[in-house]
Scaffold this active site. Structure first.
Site, PDB file in Angstrom:
ATOM      1  N   LEU A 207     -37.237 -29.476 -39.917  1.00  0.00           N
ATOM      2  CA  LEU A 207     -38.691 -29.536 -39.974  1.00  0.00           C
ATOM      3  C   LEU A 207     -39.162 -29.406 -41.410  1.00  0.00           C
ATOM      4  O   LEU A 207     -38.568 -28.685 -42.216  1.00  0.00           O
ATOM      5  CB  LEU A 207     -39.311 -28.401 -39.153  1.00  0.00           C
ATOM      6  CG  LEU A 207     -39.216 -28.462 -37.637  1.00  0.00           C
ATOM      7  CD1 LEU A 207     -39.912 -27.248 -37.044  1.00  0.00           C
ATOM      8  CD2 LEU A 207     -39.832 -29.725 -37.093  1.00  0.00           C
ATOM      9  N   LYS A 208     -40.231 -30.108 -41.742  1.00  0.00           N
ATOM     10  CA  LYS A 208     -40.874 -29.956 -43.052  1.00  0.00           C
ATOM     11  C   LYS A 208     -42.133 -29.116 -42.847  1.00  0.00           C
ATOM     12  O   LYS A 208     -43.142 -29.600 -42.347  1.00  0.00           O
ATOM     13  CB  LYS A 208     -41.229 -31.328 -43.637  1.00  0.00           C
ATOM     14  CG  LYS A 208     -41.990 -31.253 -44.967  1.00  0.00           C
ATOM     15  CD  LYS A 208     -41.117 -30.717 -46.078  1.00  0.00           C
ATOM     16  CE  LYS A 208     -41.871 -30.699 -47.412  1.00  0.00           C
ATOM     17  NZ  LYS A 208     -42.859 -29.597 -47.493  1.00  0.00           N
TER      18      LYS A 208
END
Length: 1165
Positions: A207-208
């Protein structure tokens, strides 16, 4: 489980830069008992056989068998005496070791260019911690006179570089190298699938989180933002990280904080995190809570940084109870292809919950993070990061997960005190007050001093900025070790190639006790201003694989000192040998078995729901308020076209953004809404807009639950940006009012034709031909030309004046327009005078860093040297014609041909290429190539020393004169060749006229950088050839009179233009159902037609998908079919009811026996 054994060089690392030469000592120490990647066997002045011993069962932490206690270690060796010897500070008891032979590359360097950092606050600050638990280390060992000379610049100025001068540079904090993929996203995705399919690699996805880069290297190593330190960004980061320990460890927090700091210092390590907080400005969504998530763990050692693999990061974090990210691993072709399909299906509507659910279903391994994105940040997800890692990564991850399961969260049995938002709200005087309050709240165990923020209490009135000559002295001095050699090599290269980067040096307040007149300490920040620097540096690394990578977030401890005994050369000889033999590789264990190009394969995949807020709303604010709604509309349309946003979403977004523009302009008038708090207005607007319909809700993604920040926003002095850079924000670059795909040029507007070229590109001759052949443009507007060499005063001001006088004309701007400053002027004219603009450029292959090849440059110079009586006096009689053309040539430096053309197309919507060189030409003669390269090298030397001083003046005037003569002799001696390689001028003119006519008629389409469109996916289907279906129906009609009667008046040969069998639909079956066909996209699928069903309103073929690569393709539809016909007003989806209608006797069914197989291609739509 056995404890990993580490060579004890961390202790020496932490203090080695304070000493005039390396030293060694014996020390054993306990470490926590879990397996980690073994550090390189680097020599840091440490004797062999010295290792950390296994952790004892005693409850007393860090018991040492040496005379130096833990307290002595953490208090910077205060217990050891310091003496002066030959003008150098020596540690009593230190044993000198063999030192390496340095590699010296003396050069004369000027001062660095570019702005320096903003000075820190000058008011004295009390360095005492709360309740007197710790005191600031005083600089009592140095006289006031020495320190005053240091801060006054006299000490640096008087520090001369001679043969006894050495520099020692060691990386103090850094993040992963920024690898700019030159391949398109489609090519990267294809390569990733290929590598995983062949068993060569695994794909890792994480995930960013939407925040800022924060790096921490211990309480002495320092806390860092992306390009700065010692400010509110790093203070917030230290506070949040300290609070993580308090929440995770409860009553043990103070002890664990001290142990963690000591561990990082001892092993010279740095951890990188995403800092997500509501107090430092708005991103895509204000987080519900302030937090960090660890993204990298780095061993800095004495050489090249080594990054931990993701499994080892998770092990490290679980031992210290640090927050981890959500990670997925994909090790099969099916799972990788399904991942990309899932992203394509979610890219325009995806939020955190459905994205994580979809990836959990398609991934081979899913490792949930300890931070829940939905609970901490919210549903708006910035994106995903996919990268290639070792094929052994899955096994490594499984092992780590077994050995280090998630620990249950302990009950916090102590008060956590005020949180970040409460502290910021209670301290609103200035940035300094907030910083001090945050650091005091962290406590002495985690932050025993404030040196990096406020300096030494006795000298806080001095700026921490060091003299600019520090960099030159660093480059001129002998390298004391291998690390310094490589860092000098990097800095030299970047300066010689004029990369857009700054090398900012500051006084190292942590090392004030070690400062002497011949022993100076600094911190250097390598600040890259443009992503183009990373691309250009990667190209240099291909030519020179020995170069160290250019990291993001790059901080170096720098030591300049004298050594008149020659012992440094001896002591570091062994270190050089180890480093050069390859034992200091920085490649993480996860990528050891990958080729360099594949090891760097990475792709960032962002979601439209995030980009709406950040790119379209926040980043569009300056354009909307400064240039108006028309310019804003052009901006957001161009962005959406650049992202390949679907047509339907573009329509929906245009409606919403137009409404937003009217709303916010009406509310704020001419006063621009602040980008740091834009969500205060945008979030309520989006929430109300989403409530109007389910379609709007899907467009917005999630809205509501707004967190108010006005009362606790951090106070940021000097207008720094969200990453903590020490420079004020620059104005947003104006944008073109024209969309990415050129529409027909409006005849009620003007047109500017301009030339981003170089003298000798034949623009004046071309302008004359366009004027005389204006009828061929199929445009009735008058054509005018203004030659730059004949205009006195400011040329582009005159162009603007002509545009106002003749608003509906075609204006040929006969002057070279070589840089972005001119392009912005043209854009401004287009907006203010209602015009379009078309750039005309000479066609050329270009080089890696310039849009024009040496062949093109040779032709331009050759043409200039054959001119006679040129109006601008640039002809054969000009003594410095070669220099002038090199000056123009270097105005384009730093852009590849692809980047050059893409930027022009993005700004102006179109591009005309003027043919220049024959495609089948022979290579450039070696003599011509050599003289051009000599000129380029001379130009770099000249500009580095004299800037834009004329070549007839300055140090190199004689060399220029000799080169100009040689240039003329060489090119004129190759006259026959130079003429043969040029495209005939009349052919070039005709081709330009054809392209202008195409644009004028609206038939021009800008070239795409992608091989196929990567857009949103709605369903998966097998497309079938209509001709084979019509043949099947004809044969059925010949055998069955009922079928023939039904088909008699349907005219399917005209109405049936396409046919397909739907396998899964996003709305009906879910994202993962559609994504599951990803591994079979573009493959032929046999479809067995088993029956024809028809009623008075519907007709369809019953279908049974066959086998592909040994796998049966099953449709998610309850009744797989290919719709053939529907009556007027009947939706195609109603064909699904035919089996039910047949059961009720309202439809007919004709068996096809044996079934007829028709093959089609499986695609996403």
């Amino acid at each position: 489980m056995l404890v990993s054994q580490r060579v004890v060089c961390g202790f020496a690392r932490g203090y080695r830069s304070s000493l005039p030469y390396p030293f060694s000592f014996t020390l054993t120490h306990s470490v926590f008992s879990f397996t980690m990647p073994r550090p390189r066997n680097q020599r840091c002045g440490v004797q062999k056989g010295q290792r950390w011993v296994e952790k004892s069962k005693s409850t007393k932490p860090f018991t040492s068998t040496s005379n130096a206690t833990t307290e002595a270690v953490t208090q910077k060796l205060d217990a050891l005496s310091v003496s002066e010897s030959n003008g150098r500070s020596l540690l009593t008891g230190g044993v000198p070791v063999q030192e390496q032979k340095a590699i010296w590359k003396p050069k004369a360097y000027g001062t660095i260019s570019g702005p320096t950092a903003v000075a820190t606050n000058k008011a004295p600050v009390d360095q005492k911690m709360d309740q007197g638990t710790a005191t600031q280390t005083e600089s009592s060992t140095k006289s006031n006179a020495v320190l005053s000379a240091l801060f006054g610049g006299k000490l640096v100025e008087s520090f001369t570089v001679d043969n006894s001068t050495y520099s020692r540079a060691q990386v103090r904090a850094t993040f992963y190298p920024k690898f700019e993929n030159e391949k398109s996203d489609h090519e990267i995705r294809t390569r990733m699938v290929q590598m995983v399919s062949q068993g060569l690699a695994t794909m890792e996805v994480s995930l960013k989180h939407s925040g800022s880069l924060f790096m921490y290297a211990g309480h002495e190593g320092g806390a860092y933002a992306k390009n700065s330190y010692g400010n509110i960004y790093t203070a917030v980061g230290v506070f949040v990280l300290g609070r993580v320990f308090r929440e995770a460890w409860g009553s043990q927090a103070t002890k664990k904080q001290a142990e963690f700091n000591e561990f990082l210092e001892r092993n010279r390590m740095c951890i990188s995190m995403e800092l997500v907080t509501a107090v430092l400005g708005d991103h895509g969504q204000r987080p519900h809570d302030d937090y960090v998530v660890v993204t990298a763990v780095t061993e800095l050692g004495c050489g090249k940084p080594k990054f931990y693999s993701t499994p080892d990061i998770i092990a490290f974090c679980r031992k210290w109870r640090l927050p981890t990210n959500h990670v997925w691993l994909f090790s099969t072709r099916k799972s990788v292809a399904s991942f990309f399909a899932a992203y394509d299906a979610l890219c325009e509507e995806g939020t955190a919950t459905p994205v994580c659910q979809a990836l959990d279903e398609v991934a081979d391994i899913s490792v949930p993070g300890s931070i829940d994105h939905v609970k901490k940040q919210g549903e708006i997800l910035e994106g995903l990061v996919a990268r290639i890692v070792s094929c052994k990564s899955s096994q490594h991850m499984e092992k780590v997960l077994q050995e280090y399961p998630p620990l249950p969260k302990e009950e916090v049995d102590q008060s956590l005190g005020s949180n970040l938002r409460e502290i910021c709200a209670a301290n609103r005087t200035d940035e300094k007050q907030q910083i001090k309050a945050l650091l005091e709240s962290v406590g002495a165990a985690f932050c025993p001093n404030y040196l990096d923020w406020f300096g030494n209490e006795n000298y806080s009135s001095h700026s921490r900025n060091a003299d600019r000559s520090v960099l030159s002295k660093f480059l001129q001095a002998h390298p004391a070790d291998y690390s310094t050699t490589k860092l000098q090599e990097m800095v030299r290269l970047m300066r010689e190639k004029r990369f857009p980067a700054a090398f900012k040096c500051y006084h190292n307040f942590q090392k004030l006790n070690s400062v002497a007149s011949d022993d100076l300490h600094f911190k250097m920040v390598i600040h890259v201003h443009s992503d183009s620097a990373f691309r250009r540096y990667q190209k240099e690394m291909r030519h020179n694989p020995g170069l160290w990578p250019l990291f993001r977030g790059f901080f170096v401890d720098l030591n300049l000192f004298k050594d008149r005994t020659g012992k440094v050369k001896e002591s570091d000889q062994e270190t050089n040998g180890v480093a050069e033999s390859g034992n200091t590789s920085n490649v993480a264990p996860a990528s050891d078995d990958l080729a360099d190009e594949d090891a760097n394969l990475m792709i960032k995949l962002k979601f439209l729901t995030y980009k709406i807020r950040t790119f379209l709303i926040r980043n569009g604010l300056p354009i909307l308020f400064k240039q108006g709604e028309a310019a804003y509309k052009a901006y957001y349309l161009r962005q959406m076209q650049k992202w390949n946003t679907s047509t339907a979403k573009q329509r929906e977004l245009s409606k919403m953004l137009d409404e937003w523009a009217v709303f916010i302009r009406r509310k704020y008038g001419r006063k621009q809404l602040s980008s740091s708090t834009y969500l205060s207005e945008a979030e309520p607007f989006l929430e109300q807009y989403a409530k109007r319909s389910p379609q709007n809700q899907a467009l917005i993604g999630a809205a509501g639950n707004l967190v108010r920040v006005e009362d606790f926003m951090a106070i940021i002095d000097g207008g720094r940006d969200e990453e903590g850079d020490l420079e004020p924000e620059r104005d947003t670059v104006p944008v073109s009012p024209t969309p990415h795909v050129k529409e027909a040029v409006r005849k009620d507007e003007g047109l500017i034709v301009f030339f981003p070229g170089i003298p000798g590109c034949a623009k004046s001759a071309l302008c004359k031909e366009i004027q005389s052949a204006s009828r061929e443009l199929a445009d009735d507007r008058p054509v005018h030309s203004l030659m730059g060499d004949l205009i006195k005063g400011k040329y582009w001001g005159r162009i603007a004046e002509e545009r106002r006088k003749k608003p509906y004309s075609i204006l040929l701007a006969d002057k070279n327009a070589p840089n972005e400053e001119v392009w912005r002027l043209i854009e401004d004219m287009c907006r203010s005078t209602k015009a379009s603009a078309i750039p005309v450029v000479p066609d050329s292959e270009g080089t890696e860093s310039n849009p024009f090849s040496l062949d093109a440059l040779a032709v331009f110079i050759f043409r200039v040297l054959n001119r006679v009586n040129h109006p601008g006096n640039l002809d054969k009689t000009s003594p410095n014609a070669g220099y002038v053309l090199l000056m123009f040539y270097h105005l384009y430096d730093g852009k590849s041909r692809k980047e050059f053309e893409s930027e022009l197309i993005e700004r102006f919507g179109s591009l005309v290429k003027m043919p220049l060189l024959e495609s089948n030409r022979s290579p450039l003669p070696e003599s011509v190539k050599t003289v051009l390269e000599e000129g380029i090298n001379l130009y770099k030397l000249h500009t580095r020393q004299h800037g834009r001083l004329e070549s007839t003046k300055g140090t190199y005037a004689k060399q220029w004169s000799e080169w100009e003569k040689k240039l003329r002799q060489t090119l004129l001696g190759s006259e026959e060749y130079m003429k043969s390689i040029q495209v005939p001028f009349d052919v070039a003119v005709q081709r330009v006229l054809e392209q202008l006519k195409t644009i004028s008629k609206g038939e021009y389409v800008a070239p795409s950088t992608e091989k196929r469109r990567l857009g949103s996916i709605t369903y998966a289907a097998v497309s079938l050839p209509v001709s084979e279906i019509l043949t099947l129906l004809h044969n059925l009609g010949a055998k069955d009179s009922g079928v023939a009667a039904f088909l008699d008046n349907k005219n399917l040969r005209n109405s049936l233009t396409k046919a397909h069998v739907t396998l899964a639909h996003k709305r009906s079956h879910g994202v993962t159902a559609v994504a599951s066909y990803g591994s079979h996209v573009h493959q032929n699928v046999p479809i067995h037609m088993t029956a024809l069903l028809f009623s008075d309103k519907l007709a369809a073929l019953e279908a049974d998908p066959g086998v592909v690569s040994g796998e049966k393709i099953n449709s998610k539809n309850e009744w797989p079919h290919a719709t053939l016909w529907t009556a007027e007003g009947v939706a195609p989806k109603e064909a699904n009811t035919l089996p039910h209608l047949y059961g009720e006797g309202k439809a007919s069914r004709v068996e096809i026996n044996p079934p007829v197989t028709i093959s089609g291609v499986l695609e996403f739509y």
